[in-house]
Motif scaffolding. Sequence first.
Motif, PDB file in Angstrom:
ATOM      1  N   GLY A 122       4.736 -30.658  22.555  1.00 21.67           N
ATOM      2  CA  GLY A 122       5.594 -30.668  23.550  1.00 21.67           C
ATOM      3  C   GLY A 122       6.842 -31.568  22.881  1.00 21.67           C
ATOM      4  N   VAL A 123       7.715 -31.195  23.736  1.00 20.25           N
ATOM      5  CA  VAL A 123       8.969 -31.993  23.350  1.00 20.25           C
ATOM      6  C   VAL A 123       9.021 -33.530  23.848  1.00 20.25           C
TER       7      VAL A 123
ATOM      8  N   THR B  27       9.837 -25.064  29.129  1.00 13.17           N
ATOM      9  CA  THR B  27       9.054 -24.074  28.457  1.00 13.17           C
ATOM     10  C   THR B  27      10.074 -23.424  27.194  1.00 13.17           C
TER      11      THR B  27
ATOM     12  N   ASN C 285      10.272 -26.215  24.572  1.00 13.58           N
ATOM     13  CA  ASN C 285       9.081 -26.451  23.700  1.00 13.58           C
ATOM     14  C   ASN C 285       9.054 -25.072  22.729  1.00 13.58           C
TER      15      ASN C 285
ATOM     16  N   ARG D  99       9.123 -25.271  18.500  1.00  9.86           N
ATOM     17  CA  ARG D  99       8.275 -24.606  17.517  1.00  9.86           C
ATOM     18  C   ARG D  99       8.803 -23.577  16.504  1.00  9.86           C
TER      19      ARG D  99
END
Length: 229
Positions: A9-10, A219, A222, A226
């Motif tokens: 996650g961030v 969301t 994140n 990625r």
Amino acid sequence: MDIPSAVDGVAAVFWDMDGTLVDSEKLWDIALHGAAERLGGELTPAQRATLVGANMTLTSRYLLEVTGHPVDDRSAAEVAEWIRDRTRTLFADELPWREGARDALVAVREAGIPSALVTSTERPLTELALRTIGAELFDTTVCGDEVDGLNKPHPEPYLRAARLLGVDPTHCVAVEDSPVGAESAAAAGCTVLVVPNEVDVPPGPRRVFRSSLVGVDATVLNEVLRTPC
């Protein structure tokens, strides 16, 4: 670049201010063109574009140069003070938000992700802008006069924000609108969500592009972190 796993996650979100959260570059236009006219010259659109994301020292010295004046510390300081005074007046009123920016800030806050404001604008003017943006939405702020002269595009502003929050910048997303800011954040190791405004931002490592901040939440951020880039 290394891609954090989905469970990481961030760690934090770093937000640029002018042109990213608030559409204040148009107010800077007024101050910078006014300063150039005061110096007996004018600022072309191309010259103005080079100053998007720049700090006050660079800006004042550049204005002296393009208007044909000798560039020295005293003259630059005088130009900078005039710009500060003019901008202070312009920033006294509520600033216009960029589309989706406030909702994105609130969504990140509600998700419990730390946020930092990382701006080239000096502290006194930033505090005026925070009357519109909301200081309560940030865990820390880093301003252009607080990085020992190592302003964007140097990575120090973002590295400083990461140190203040105690996070690894490679697990953070920085939100930027300018080439100078994107270069700074990427050099610090952040993944950069680029939302261009006044000037185009070229593609590059660690950069993910989006047309606006509408719909941006934890969301989305994140997913940005990625994204192979």
